[in-house]
Design a protein around this motif. Sequence first.
Motif, short mmCIF file in Angstrom:
data_model
loop_
_atom_site.label_atom_id
_atom_site.label_comp_id
_atom_site.label_asym_id
_atom_site.label_seq_id
_atom_site.Cartn_x
_atom_site.Cartn_y
_atom_site.Cartn_z
N GLN A 1 0.86 -1.18 0.00
CA GLN A 1 0.00 0.00 0.00
C GLN A 1 0.90 1.23 0.00
O GLN A 1 1.71 1.41 0.90
CB GLN A 1 -0.91 0.03 1.23
N ILE A 2 0.75 2.06 -1.01
CA ILE A 2 1.51 3.31 -1.06
C ILE A 2 0.64 4.45 -0.56
O ILE A 2 -0.51 4.61 -0.98
CB ILE A 2 2.00 3.59 -2.49
N ILE A 3 1.20 5.22 0.35
CA ILE A 3 0.60 6.47 0.80
C ILE A 3 1.54 7.56 0.30
O ILE A 3 2.72 7.57 0.66
CB ILE A 3 0.50 6.54 2.34
N THR A 4 1.07 8.44 -0.56
CA THR A 4 1.97 9.44 -1.11
C THR A 4 1.52 10.85 -0.80
O THR A 4 0.33 11.15 -0.77
CB THR A 4 2.17 9.27 -2.63
N GLN A 5 2.51 11.69 -0.55
CA GLN A 5 2.24 13.13 -0.40
C GLN A 5 2.28 13.82 -1.75
O GLN A 5 1.99 15.01 -1.84
CB GLN A 5 3.30 13.75 0.53
N ASN A 6 2.63 13.08 -2.80
CA ASN A 6 2.79 13.66 -4.14
C ASN A 6 1.47 13.69 -4.88
O ASN A 6 0.62 12.82 -4.72
CB ASN A 6 3.82 12.85 -4.93
N ILE A 7 1.33 14.69 -5.73
CA ILE A 7 0.08 14.85 -6.48
C ILE A 7 0.21 14.37 -7.92
O ILE A 7 -0.72 14.49 -8.70
CB ILE A 7 -0.41 16.32 -6.44
N ASP A 8 1.38 13.81 -8.26
CA ASP A 8 1.57 13.26 -9.60
C ASP A 8 1.06 11.83 -9.67
O ASP A 8 0.65 11.24 -8.66
CB ASP A 8 3.05 13.32 -10.01
N ASP A 9 1.10 11.25 -10.88
CA ASP A 9 0.59 9.89 -11.09
C ASP A 9 1.71 8.90 -11.40
O ASP A 9 1.47 7.84 -11.99
CB ASP A 9 -0.43 9.86 -12.23
#
Length: 227
Positions: A82-90
């Motif tokens: 499961q990835i939790i990202t602070q990034n808004i890219d794809d």
Amino acid sequence: MKKLTILSGAGISAESGIQTFRDSNGLWENHSVTEVASPQGWRNNRELVLEFYNQRRRQLHEVEPNDAHKLLAELEKYYEVQIITQNIDDLHEKAGSSKVLHLHGELFKSCSCNNKNLIYEQKEDIKIGDKAADGAQLRPFIVWFGEDVPLMKEAARHAKEADIFLVIGTSLQVYPAAGLLQDIKDTCLLIVINPDDSMGYGKRAVVMKETATTGMKILFDKLVNMA
């Protein structure tokens, strides 16, 4: 299958050529962050805010996932990832990761400025006059400074369930995301890949002072052997 939860930040995307959110002087073309990434900024100058995100969206069309993104996706063969990202890219999705939680929103989506549940795919610029189904102006589907982070509860659940918690490309200076370390269980293995070790991750953390791509190339086989 063990659960591997990953918290990713700007450092992993920077290696693909994504500009970091702010220059070293804390400004974007002489504008403060509050002017381009806050509800107050949106109220004061919608055109400026839209142009800030339009530039980032255009750039996102031109970049590709790097080896760190690809290796994280490859780990789905060995773990429940499961990835939790602070990034808004794809870039995580483009690399093949199937479970990505975007804490701060997504650049390729827009929503009504009156109802964040009215969400649309948004691959091109947003212009003044572009409207949602409710007649309201479209805005970037981004969690701005001063707004609640609606997916934090779900992110905390994934942190609590992790057998291994990997922090990559973030110095954990942005809350509430940084608070996820407090949610991991005592038996969870905490691994940090970040060249900047100015943050205190605690004695339990295995810290690798490497860039995201270099760190993942070193760590990948070790993680496979631990699966």
